[in-house]
Design an enzyme around this catalytic site. Structure first.
Site: not given
Ligand code: ADP
Length: 403
Positions: A7, A93, A183, A244, A388
């Site tokens: 990643n 990823r 996601h 956020r 993941e």
């Protein structure tokens, strides 16, 4: 089979080496401050092997970072492999696959070009992912197959009614401005696990998956396919998150930019880095700090938690409406997996739609897949740790096994 999962960010690179057939994790870690003063962390998961924690290693580019990872994995004292040839494939990823990728793919020159074409949709992330892919190819050579697994892919099954923004249609036609969602790897992993836990085919289930971490999103998964999700063109949409803002009236931007003479980049910095539960509370983006502050009577910390839980509950209701019902609600990621209090708050008062008050004994279990539904609850509530990296490794293995 050993799959190296990568990643890559602009100045960091997380990695895991795992066997997707057993789920066994052999090693994990990260390279940080690539291009700056290089810090390397290595955590072998095999007994008797010593790790490294943020040690100084010169990593002027991602190639040196990958080389550092490989050197650690095959190190004669503390490595977990005897040679690099034991790495069967690499899974990457990739954040944004636009409308070009609805599933994971083998990386070829053509695919790299198509990912590059998605760069304008994720200017901070995709170029970094591509650098990671190219660095791996440079260091490992083209004999080791590489696969891209996209954050957006699982959401590509959304119908136009869920992904279309109500702005002039040419912005979709010409510029591909629409809801994409992120996601996806996590939502896919936990929805599949939910079906397994319930012992029913996923094709017969309506599942709402709540990935609640630093970044948070919810997805409606009907018959195994995503039909809606909270994040949008970018990960700024939907729920309020650690820092956020999530959804708000777009007119707020004009109001604040005019009043405080802010540039667009200053405004975006506020919405991405200074908003969410941090912005409301003024305390922290971390829910553990918020819990502690709220317990001491901090009113804004309490409000931040309440706003977050209220929005999660609102989306659960709207996705049940979108799917014409719901069989299971899944909680995952840092907050979803670890906070019994928030899970309780987010599911409170939903008896009218079949969610009975939670089984609090099950709700207080830690670190495992657990059904926390109250007795006889028609809608099951599940906690499922996401993974993941395992999903990326499983996709990678499936693709390279067919080569
Ligand atoms: P990311 O989105 O960066 O992958 P995670 O899924 O690891 O993040 O979630 C990290 C967040 O999980 C932390 O910021 C914290 O708010 C939350 N978290 C972790 N443990 C707990 C806990 N015991 N109680 C409440 N929140 C927690």
């Amino acid at each position: 089979m050993n799959i190296l999962v990568i990643n890559a960010g602009s100045s960091s690179l997380k990695y895991q080496l795992l066997d997707p057939s057993t789920g066994e994790l052999l090693a994990k870690g990260l390279c940080e401050r690539i291009g700056l003063d290089g810090k390397f962390t290595y955590k072998p998961q095999v007994a008797g092997k010593a790790g490294k924690n943020a040690v100084d290693v010169a990593m002027p580019t991602h190639s040196e970072a990958i080389q550092t990872v490989l050197n650690a994995l095959v190190d004669k004292d503390n490595g977990v492999l005897s040679s690099m040839s034991e790495i069967d494939a690499v899974g990457h990823r990739v954040v944004h696959g636009g409308e070009s990728f609805a599933s994971s793919v083998l990386l070829t020159d053509e695919v790299l070009k198509a990912i590059e074409e998605c760069n304008p949709l994720a200017p901070l992330h995709n170029p970094a992912n591509l650098i990671g892919i190219r660095a791996c190819a440079a260091v490992l050579g083209d004999k080791v197959p590489q696969v891209a697994v996209f954050d957006t892919a699982f959401h590509q099954t959304m119908p136009p009614v869920a992904y279309t923004y109500a702005i002039p249609y040419e912005y979709y036609e010409n510029d591909k401005v629409r809801r994409y969602g992120f996601h996806g790897t996590s939502h896919r992993f936990v929805s599949a696990r939910a079906a397994a836990m319930l012992g029913k085919p996923i094709e017969e289930l309506k599942i709402i998956t709540c990935h609640l971490g630093n970044g948070s999103s919810i997805a409606a998964v009907k018959n195994g396919k995503c039909v809606d999700t909270t994040m949008g063109l970018t990960p700024l949409a939907g729920l309020p998150m650690g820092t956020r803002a999530g959804d708000m009236d777009a007119g707020v931007m004009e109001f604040l930019m005019n009043k405080y003479n802010l540039s667009m980049s200053e405004m975006m910095n506020i919405l991405n880095k200074k908003s969410g539960v941090l912005g409301i509370s003024g305390v922290s983006s971390d829910f553990r700090d918020l819990d502690a502050a709220a317990a001491e009577g901090n009113v804004r910390a309490r409000l931040a938690i309440d706003v977050f839980c209220y929005d999660v509950k609102k989306y659960i209701g709207s996705y049940a409406a979108a799917m014409g019902g719901v069989d299971a609600i899944v909680f995952t990621a840092g907050v979803g997996e670890n906070s019994p209090e928030l899970r309780t708050a987010m599911t409170e008062g939903l008896s009218y739609m079949g969610v009975a008050p939670l089984n609090q004994e099950a709700n207080h279990k830690r670190g495992e897949e657990v059904d926390i539904s109250g007795e006889g609850s028609p809608v099951k509530v599940l906690v499922i740790p996401t993974n993941e990296e395992l999903m990326i490794a499983m996709d990678t293995a499936e693709i390279v096994e067919k080569l």
